[in-house]
Each structure stands twice: as structure tokens, then as C-alpha cells.
Design a protein around this motif. Structure first.
Motif, PDB file in Angstrom:
ATOM      1  N   HIS A 193     -25.702 -20.269 -50.905  1.00 31.70           N
ATOM      2  CA  HIS A 193     -25.103 -18.980 -51.278  1.00 31.70           C
ATOM      3  C   HIS A 193     -24.689 -18.983 -52.750  1.00 31.70           C
ATOM      4  O   HIS A 193     -24.854 -17.986 -53.444  1.00 31.70           O
ATOM      5  CB  HIS A 193     -23.895 -18.686 -50.399  1.00 31.70           C
ATOM      6  CG  HIS A 193     -24.259 -18.276 -49.010  1.00 31.70           C
ATOM      7  ND1 HIS A 193     -23.331 -18.143 -48.004  1.00 31.70           N
ATOM      8  CD2 HIS A 193     -25.456 -17.981 -48.437  1.00 31.70           C
ATOM      9  CE1 HIS A 193     -23.934 -17.769 -46.891  1.00 31.70           C
ATOM     10  NE2 HIS A 193     -25.227 -17.675 -47.130  1.00 31.70           N
ATOM     11  N   GLY A 194     -24.153 -20.089 -53.226  1.00 34.78           N
ATOM     12  CA  GLY A 194     -23.754 -20.177 -54.627  1.00 34.78           C
ATOM     13  C   GLY A 194     -24.939 -20.086 -55.572  1.00 34.78           C
ATOM     14  O   GLY A 194     -24.860 -19.446 -56.623  1.00 34.78           O
ATOM     15  N   LEU A 195     -26.035 -20.694 -55.203  1.00 34.27           N
ATOM     16  CA  LEU A 195     -27.231 -20.657 -56.055  1.00 34.27           C
ATOM     17  C   LEU A 195     -27.956 -19.323 -55.975  1.00 34.27           C
ATOM     18  O   LEU A 195     -28.678 -18.951 -56.902  1.00 34.27           O
ATOM     19  CB  LEU A 195     -28.180 -21.793 -55.663  1.00 34.27           C
ATOM     20  CG  LEU A 195     -27.655 -23.202 -55.939  1.00 34.27           C
ATOM     21  CD1 LEU A 195     -28.592 -24.240 -55.330  1.00 34.27           C
ATOM     22  CD2 LEU A 195     -27.473 -23.429 -57.425  1.00 34.27           C
ATOM     23  N   ALA A 196     -27.767 -18.579 -54.886  1.00 31.42           N
ATOM     24  CA  ALA A 196     -28.473 -17.310 -54.685  1.00 31.42           C
ATOM     25  C   ALA A 196     -27.896 -16.177 -55.521  1.00 31.42           C
ATOM     26  O   ALA A 196     -28.521 -15.133 -55.653  1.00 31.42           O
ATOM     27  CB  ALA A 196     -28.443 -16.925 -53.207  1.00 31.42           C
ATOM     28  N   ASP A 197     -26.700 -16.346 -56.081  1.00 28.31           N
ATOM     29  CA  ASP A 197     -26.087 -15.294 -56.892  1.00 28.31           C
ATOM     30  C   ASP A 197     -26.008 -13.987 -56.102  1.00 28.31           C
ATOM     31  O   ASP A 197     -26.445 -12.936 -56.549  1.00 28.31           O
ATOM     32  CB  ASP A 197     -26.853 -15.121 -58.203  1.00 28.31           C
ATOM     33  CG  ASP A 197     -26.043 -14.345 -59.231  1.00 28.31           C
ATOM     34  OD1 ASP A 197     -24.809 -14.337 -59.140  1.00 28.31           O
ATOM     35  OD2 ASP A 197     -26.667 -13.738 -60.114  1.00 28.31           O
TER      36      ASP A 197
ATOM     37  N   ILE B  58     -17.921 -16.781 -54.013  1.00 28.31           N
ATOM     38  CA  ILE B  58     -19.132 -16.943 -53.208  1.00 28.31           C
ATOM     39  C   ILE B  58     -18.865 -16.559 -51.760  1.00 28.31           C
ATOM     40  O   ILE B  58     -19.665 -15.888 -51.126  1.00 28.31           O
ATOM     41  CB  ILE B  58     -19.649 -18.385 -53.300  1.00 28.31           C
ATOM     42  CG1 ILE B  58     -20.105 -18.678 -54.724  1.00 28.31           C
ATOM     43  CG2 ILE B  58     -20.776 -18.629 -52.310  1.00 28.31           C
ATOM     44  CD1 ILE B  58     -20.355 -20.130 -54.996  1.00 28.31           C
ATOM     45  N   GLY B  59     -17.734 -17.001 -51.208  1.00 31.07           N
ATOM     46  CA  GLY B  59     -17.429 -16.636 -49.848  1.00 31.07           C
ATOM     47  C   GLY B  59     -16.246 -17.383 -49.262  1.00 31.07           C
ATOM     48  O   GLY B  59     -15.687 -18.285 -49.878  1.00 31.07           O
ATOM     49  N   ILE B  60     -15.892 -16.969 -48.041  1.00 27.94           N
ATOM     50  CA  ILE B  60     -14.865 -17.634 -47.250  1.00 27.94           C
ATOM     51  C   ILE B  60     -15.555 -18.141 -45.991  1.00 27.94           C
ATOM     52  O   ILE B  60     -16.178 -17.372 -45.266  1.00 27.94           O
ATOM     53  CB  ILE B  60     -13.720 -16.676 -46.896  1.00 27.94           C
ATOM     54  CG1 ILE B  60     -13.071 -16.148 -48.186  1.00 27.94           C
ATOM     55  CG2 ILE B  60     -12.689 -17.378 -46.013  1.00 27.94           C
ATOM     56  CD1 ILE B  60     -12.015 -15.093 -47.945  1.00 27.94           C
ATOM     57  N   TYR B  61     -15.425 -19.439 -45.749  1.00 24.12           N
ATOM     58  CA  TYR B  61     -16.174 -20.099 -44.686  1.00 24.12           C
ATOM     59  C   TYR B  61     -15.224 -20.752 -43.691  1.00 24.12           C
ATOM     60  O   TYR B  61     -14.275 -21.435 -44.081  1.00 24.12           O
ATOM     61  CB  TYR B  61     -17.096 -21.166 -45.277  1.00 24.12           C
ATOM     62  CG  TYR B  61     -18.109 -20.596 -46.242  1.00 24.12           C
ATOM     63  CD1 TYR B  61     -19.405 -20.314 -45.821  1.00 24.12           C
ATOM     64  CD2 TYR B  61     -17.770 -20.325 -47.554  1.00 24.12           C
ATOM     65  CE1 TYR B  61     -20.339 -19.776 -46.701  1.00 24.12           C
ATOM     66  CE2 TYR B  61     -18.689 -19.797 -48.437  1.00 24.12           C
ATOM     67  CZ  TYR B  61     -19.962 -19.520 -48.007  1.00 24.12           C
ATOM     68  OH  TYR B  61     -20.876 -18.993 -48.874  1.00 24.12           O
TER      69      TYR B  61
END
Length: 79
Positions: A68-72, A2-5
């Protein structure tokens, strides 16, 4: 992924003198077995239905990760 935050403006200074800038790497996953459980770093852990999220008090930085995780998203997010 999903990403790096991370947030360079959010630096944590501990009483023992350690100073760090935290980061997290988030992945999308699906549970296959077991139950959620708490640790020394949590007070409550549970699965939550997406419809319940708006009613929860979630820090904006964590809410961003969830959104972001739910947005795919096609590409991972990087701060």
C-alpha cells in the motif's frame, strides 16, 4: 497516511494476563538523517531496496502495508 491496520481475529494474550488487539497506523516518510537501529522488539533493522522485497520472508500483514505504501494510494486503507 497509508492506512490503519488491525485484525479483530488476532488477539494477543500475555503471560501477565494482559489481552489486547494490536493496531498500527502507517505513514509514508522519507529519511532525512540518522541510521536505522534495532530495539528490544526487533532483531534486525535496515533500509531495503524495493527490488529486494520479493526475496525476503515478510509476514503477509506487513507485506500488505508495504504494498500500500509503494502504491501511492489516493485514500488511506482501513481495516
Amino acid at each position: 497516511m497509508i492506512g490503519i491496520y488491525s485484525n479483530p481475529d488476532h488477539v494477543v494474550a500475555f503471560s501477565d494476563g494482559e489481552v489486547r488487539q494490536e493496531f498500527s497506523i502507517c505513514f509514508r516518510a522519507h529519511p532525512v538523517s540518522g541510521e536505522p537501529r534495532d530495539s528490544d522488539e526487533s532483531t534486525e533493522v535496515r533500509w531495503v531496496d524495493q527490488a529486494e522485497l520479493d526475496a525476503l520472508d515478510i509476514h503477509s500483514s506487513i507485506r500488505l502495508r508495504i504494498e500500500h505504501g509503494l502504491a501511492d494510494r489516493a485514500e488511506p486503507y482501513y481495516t
